[in-house]
Design an enzyme around this catalytic site. Structure first.
Site, PDB file in Angstrom:
ATOM      1  N   ASP A  97     -25.368  49.637  59.986  1.00 13.22           N
ATOM      2  CA  ASP A  97     -26.477  48.766  60.355  1.00 13.22           C
ATOM      3  C   ASP A  97     -26.899  47.911  59.162  1.00 13.22           C
ATOM      4  OD1 ASP A  97     -28.613  48.078  62.329  1.00 13.22           O
ATOM      5  OD2 ASP A  97     -29.915  48.942  60.798  1.00 13.22           O
ATOM      6  N   GLU A 100     -22.010  45.654  60.561  1.00 15.27           N
ATOM      7  CA  GLU A 100     -22.911  44.697  61.193  1.00 15.27           C
ATOM      8  C   GLU A 100     -23.373  43.768  60.075  1.00 15.27           C
ATOM      9  OE1 GLU A 100     -27.182  44.153  63.472  1.00 15.27           O
ATOM     10  OE2 GLU A 100     -26.936  45.457  61.755  1.00 15.27           O
TER      11      GLU A 100
END
Length: 554
Positions: free
Chosen positions: A213, A278
């Site tokens: 993330d 990401e």
């Protein structure tokens, strides 16, 4: 196309079809309105029949849920609402038994403010080793710089209201997201140790990979200089997706040292353990840096996700990303939807220049649902024919649209509150899935955590199961044929066509055709039709493809 040679060219993730499970909304086995690990276990056979090679599970850790689990309070356990570590072990074992890998979300940019480390930092006071794990700064009167939160408002909050101590006056802590998500300081050795321990813990449990993330956000520019964009990252309730994730808090070169460290840890378990970034970065050459052999395995191709129903842009993005990934010997990782964006079946229901960055709600312009689904299936089929790895976001195999009529008082995305109710946020793509055709209960009890539309039962997997024309069975056929023709391991060559809004590509024995016009298009040649997203017929001299339709031809 010449390929840079790497030592991991045969690894599973290079051509995998990976399914994203958003656990809170996937499958509820106890009727409390929340998905759970038992619900994922229950659907392992469904996922196997869908033809996916791996599942990626969004955060399932203990969390106050200020940001739907991306505020992690404990990196080494399971949220009791979702289940237990024993159930996590069973899930991994069941997935492996049918040949599927398991990827989990790691959230290394920030923790929950309820994490024991942050609570220790607040108790310890400034200039303490405990506070050195996070980014605390002293500034009189105003925040230390002008950075804005990705959820709206400033990226700094005062410490004194949390501690009630006078000595904390004029002290602030950084949170690029919600105030409940304080940013770690990755200059701190304890932070490095926490996450290397984390990787080993979950690898020991059998996890096959990690989706990282905010992979581009861990390291901030030296001195924390002001952001040229200013403190309001949302302007008039909207954002420019090309610059939203830019600034001195993103894509600093120091992040790569972290991922080289992580790669060394994962190598202890073999080259089969993967990392996917990401990383919302531009240009594509910057994204390629994350997937050099000594760092990550994949990076989401967000430029592809953002390019919309624009053939010239789509062609350019494909060429750029194939070139840049080839330069480092990495596969392209294609993605159209996820838990952070409006579902692509709804995005494609607008004029291509219409922005959906702020979400869609009551009173907003509404998509053409039929056109959106038709274009969405066409783009999906074209995408699945490209070489590399592809991701499915849960529910897209049911043809789910964005929920655009959610009552505003039901919204839970922190962006909605932090922007003063200007930005609808991401709740519309996170609504629980419909499994049953019962209009009173589609599988999440009477009160799912986000309300389901009245017609949600019409999309139910139960209803689509035995319908050969259903979206679910289209996805099953698509993944099976992709594997049969080994398209993920294939190659790429543009085929000349006299209309640049019709994209034609050759991948091995398959010709991919995507008609992005509003009129039928004839693909010349003697072809068999392998699979099509809409009307596709043999005509004199070739195959006629309906408007907004894709096909694989052999």
């Amino acid at each position: 196309m010449n390929m840079v040679m790497r030592s991991d060219l045969d690894q599973w993730w290079r051509n995998a079809v990976i399914y994203q499970v958003y656990p809170r909304s996937f499958n509820d086995t106890n009727g409390d309105g929340l998905g759970d690990l038992a619900g994922i276990i229950e659907k392992i056979d469904y996922l196997h029949e869908l033809g996916v090679d791996a599942i990626w599970i969004s955060p399932f850790y203990p969390s106050p849920q200020a940001d739907a689990g991306y505020d992690v309070a404990d990196y080494f356990d399971i949220n009791p609402e979702y289940g237990s570590l024993d159930e996590a072990r069973e899930l991994i074992s069941r997935a492996h038994a049918v040949g599927m890998k398991v990827i989990i979300d790691v959230v290394p940019n920030h923790s929950s403010d309820q994490h024991e480390w942050f609570q220790e930092a607040l108790r310890a006071g400034h200039d303490s080793p405990e506070r050195a794990r996070y980014i605390f700064r002293h500034s009189v009167g105003e925040p230390p710089n002008n950075w804005g939160s990705m959820f709206g408002g400033p990226a700094w909050s005062k410490v004194e209201p949390l501690t009630g101590r006078e000595e904390d006056r004029d002290w602030w802590y950084l949170h690029l997201f919600a105030p409940e998500q304080p940013d770690f300081d990755w200059n701190n050795a304890d932070v490095h140790q926490l996450f290397t321990d984390y990787l080993r813990f979950w690898c020991d449990l059998g996890v096959d990979g990690f989706r990282v993330d905010v992979a581009h956000g861990l390291v901030k520019a030296d001195g924390l200089p002001d952001d040229l964009r200013g403190s309001d990252r949302w302007v008039d309730g909207d954002r420019d997706p090309d610059v939203f994730d830019s600034g001195p808090m993103f894509d600093q070169d120091g992040v790569h040292e972290i991922y080289r460290e992580w790669r060394n840890v994962l190598n202890e378990y073999g080259r089969d353990r993967m990392l996917v970034a990401e990383a919302w970065v531009d240009p594509p050459s910057r994204g390629a840096l994350y997937v050099r052999e000594e760092e990550m395995s994949q990076a989401f191709n967000f430029d592809y996700l953002k390019c919309g129903w624009r053939p010239a842009r789509l062609r350019t993005i494909i060429d750029q990303t194939l070139r840049e990934m080839n330069n480092v010997g990495a596969p392209v990782t294609w993605v159209l939807s996820n838990h952070d964006v409006v579902r692509h079946t709804s995005r494609f229901g607008f004029d291509p220049e219409h922005s959906t960055e702020a979400g869609i709600g009551l009173g907003d312009p509404q998509p053409d649902r039929e056109l959106g689904l038709r274009r969405g299936l066409a783009m999906t089929l074209f995408t699945f024919g490209l070489p590399g790895s592809v991701y499915i976001y849960q529910g897209e195999e049911l043809g789910l649209p964005e929920v655009t009529d959610m009552p505003d008082d039901a919204r839970q995305d922190p962006t909605w509150l932090r922007t003063g109710y200007q930005v609808r946020g991401r709740d519309g793509c996170r609504v629980p899935l419909p499994w049953k055709a019962n209009p009173a209960d589609t599988g999440f009890g009477a009160h799912p955590w986000l309300p389901q539309p009245a017609d949600w039962h019409e999309f139910a997997a139960e209803r689509q199961e035995d319908d050969p024309q259903s979206v679910l069975n289209f996805y099953r056929a698509m993944t099976a044929r992709r594997r049969h023709y080994d398209l993920g391991h294939g190659d790429f060559e543009w085929v000349a066509y006299d209309n640049n809004e019709v994209l034609v590509v050759r991948n091995g024995k398959i010709t991919l055709a995507l008609n992005m016009t509003s009129e039928p298009a004839v693909i010349p040649g003697q072809y068999s039709i392998v699979i099509a997203s809409g009307t596709c017929d043999h005509v004199s001299g070739g195959v006629e493809l309906a408007a907004n339709t894709a096909a694989w031809l052999s």
